[in-house]
Motif scaffolding. Structure first.
Motif, PDB file in Angstrom:
ATOM      1  N   UNK A   1      38.177  39.167  33.824  1.00 22.75           N
ATOM      2  CA  UNK A   1      38.454  38.243  34.923  1.00 22.75           C
ATOM      3  C   UNK A   1      39.928  38.370  35.321  1.00 22.75           C
ATOM      4  N   UNK A   2      40.179  38.507  36.597  1.00 28.08           N
ATOM      5  CA  UNK A   2      41.555  38.576  37.101  1.00 28.08           C
ATOM      6  C   UNK A   2      42.035  37.146  37.359  1.00 28.08           C
ATOM      7  N   UNK A   3      42.670  36.546  36.348  1.00 25.69           N
ATOM      8  CA  UNK A   3      43.101  35.162  36.471  1.00 25.69           C
ATOM      9  C   UNK A   3      44.269  34.977  37.437  1.00 25.69           C
ATOM     10  N   UNK A   4      44.898  36.077  37.854  1.00 26.84           N
ATOM     11  CA  UNK A   4      45.972  35.952  38.844  1.00 26.84           C
ATOM     12  C   UNK A   4      45.419  35.519  40.199  1.00 26.84           C
ATOM     13  N   UNK A   5      44.116  35.674  40.401  1.00 26.48           N
ATOM     14  CA  UNK A   5      43.484  35.263  41.661  1.00 26.48           C
ATOM     15  C   UNK A   5      43.180  33.767  41.681  1.00 26.48           C
ATOM     16  N   UNK A   6      43.210  33.117  40.520  1.00 21.34           N
ATOM     17  CA  UNK A   6      42.731  31.737  40.413  1.00 21.34           C
ATOM     18  C   UNK A   6      43.843  30.719  40.652  1.00 21.34           C
ATOM     19  N   UNK A   7      43.429  29.535  41.096  1.00 27.28           N
ATOM     20  CA  UNK A   7      44.348  28.412  41.316  1.00 27.28           C
ATOM     21  C   UNK A   7      43.771  27.192  40.611  1.00 27.28           C
ATOM     22  N   UNK A   8      44.506  26.674  39.617  1.00 23.34           N
ATOM     23  CA  UNK A   8      44.046  25.520  38.854  1.00 23.34           C
ATOM     24  C   UNK A   8      44.863  24.261  39.117  1.00 23.34           C
ATOM     25  N   UNK A   9      46.077  24.418  39.609  1.00 21.85           N
ATOM     26  CA  UNK A   9      47.014  23.309  39.767  1.00 21.85           C
ATOM     27  C   UNK A   9      46.480  22.245  40.715  1.00 21.85           C
TER      28      UNK A   9
ATOM     29  N   UNK B   1      48.672  36.975  27.954  1.00 21.34           N
ATOM     30  CA  UNK B   1      49.696  36.774  28.958  1.00 21.34           C
ATOM     31  C   UNK B   1      49.166  35.921  30.117  1.00 21.34           C
ATOM     32  N   UNK B   2      49.943  34.938  30.525  1.00 28.66           N
ATOM     33  CA  UNK B   2      49.555  34.017  31.581  1.00 28.66           C
ATOM     34  C   UNK B   2      50.033  34.556  32.942  1.00 28.66           C
ATOM     35  N   UNK B   3      49.089  34.867  33.854  1.00 26.60           N
ATOM     36  CA  UNK B   3      49.476  35.419  35.155  1.00 26.60           C
ATOM     37  C   UNK B   3      49.745  34.364  36.222  1.00 26.60           C
ATOM     38  N   UNK B   4      49.771  33.087  35.834  1.00 25.11           N
ATOM     39  CA  UNK B   4      49.947  31.993  36.793  1.00 25.11           C
ATOM     40  C   UNK B   4      51.271  32.130  37.529  1.00 25.11           C
ATOM     41  N   UNK B   5      51.217  31.915  38.835  1.00 26.06           N
ATOM     42  CA  UNK B   5      52.431  31.937  39.660  1.00 26.06           C
ATOM     43  C   UNK B   5      52.898  30.495  39.890  1.00 26.06           C
ATOM     44  N   UNK B   6      54.165  30.243  39.626  1.00 19.58           N
ATOM     45  CA  UNK B   6      54.704  28.898  39.762  1.00 19.58           C
ATOM     46  C   UNK B   6      55.706  28.814  40.918  1.00 19.58           C
TER      47      UNK B   6
END
Length: 229
Positions: free
Chosen positions: A186-194, A223-228
């Motif tokens: 799963x490409x978690x960089x595509x996801x938005x959880x915030x 590794x966490x790909x989340x963008x902040x």
């Protein structure tokens, strides 16, 4: 890649797809055995960038995607639908202000109707009863009760075409979910959880959802790909 014949042979499933980490993982799981039709909802939530994420995820898994509009005010009274209510940045006891009235009940009702129209007997939803914020509509007993109701209330159910509501993540920690998704690429960089992501899908890093997500990656050692922002 599966051939067209293989894809056509798969049964259909309806997948509730918010665009977040959990629903992306559920879509990856469902796509292994089902031809998926994804449903996302515009319910006047403050974070609409999650709908863009859902669209990208649907494309990635060759799933059809449908966005359902729910009128402003129908799901009011939540920090996620009312800009006048602040999103909490620390844990609170009881049901938090981010609870959205009857959200999963409304979402599952739409999914139930679409499933019957599409002759599908399978609905997937990413509810979780472990690392969650105390929402009553994420509990196993709620899902069980809804499934009973769905089979009593539909022509398909009465005629023996039993509907199953799949909750593959319901007993998993956030770290477990991240590990499952990692195994499924799963490409978690595509996801938005915030809860209060900006228009680019960048996360605040402070809300309950952000903290749970970050801890999940930390505990999983991935590794966490989340963008902040």
């Amino acid at each position: 890649m599966p051939t067209d014949v293989t894809k056509a042979a798969k049964p259909k499933a309806i997948v509730l797809l918010s665009g977040g980490l959990d629903s992306a993982t559920v879509l990856a799981i469902a796509s292994q055995k089902f031809q998926c039709h994804t449903l996302s909802f515009n319910y006047a939530q403050r974070n609409l960038s999650e709908l863009d994420a859902a669209k990208k995820l649907a494309v990635r898994y060759s799933a059809s995607h449908q966005v359902i509009q729910i009128d402003v005010g129908v799901m009011a009274g939540s920090a996620l639908t009312d800009m006048a209510i602040a999103v909490p940045e620390k844990f609170t006891e009881g049901i938090p202000v981010t609870y959205v009235p009857a959200r999963n009940t409304l979402f599952l009702s739409h999914a139930l109707a679409v499933a019957e129209v599409m002759s599908s007997q399978d609905i997937f939803i990413g509810v979780n009863a472990v690392d969650y914020s105390g929402y009553p509509d994420c509990r196993p007993e709620y899902i069980h009760a809804y499934e009973i109701m769905a089979n009593l209330a539909t022509k398909a159910g009465v005629e023996g075409k039993r509907l199953t509501i799949h909750t593959p993540l319901i007993d998993k920690s956030k770290a477990d979910i991240v590990r499952i998704g990692d195994r499924l690429n799963v490409d978690y960089s595509l996801t938005v959880s915030c809860y209060q992501a900006n228009s680019l899908g960048e996360a605040c890093g402070n809300c309950d959802s952000c903290r749970l997500r970050r801890k999940g990656f930390e505990d999983a050692g991935i590794s966490d790909p989340t963008r902040y922002f």
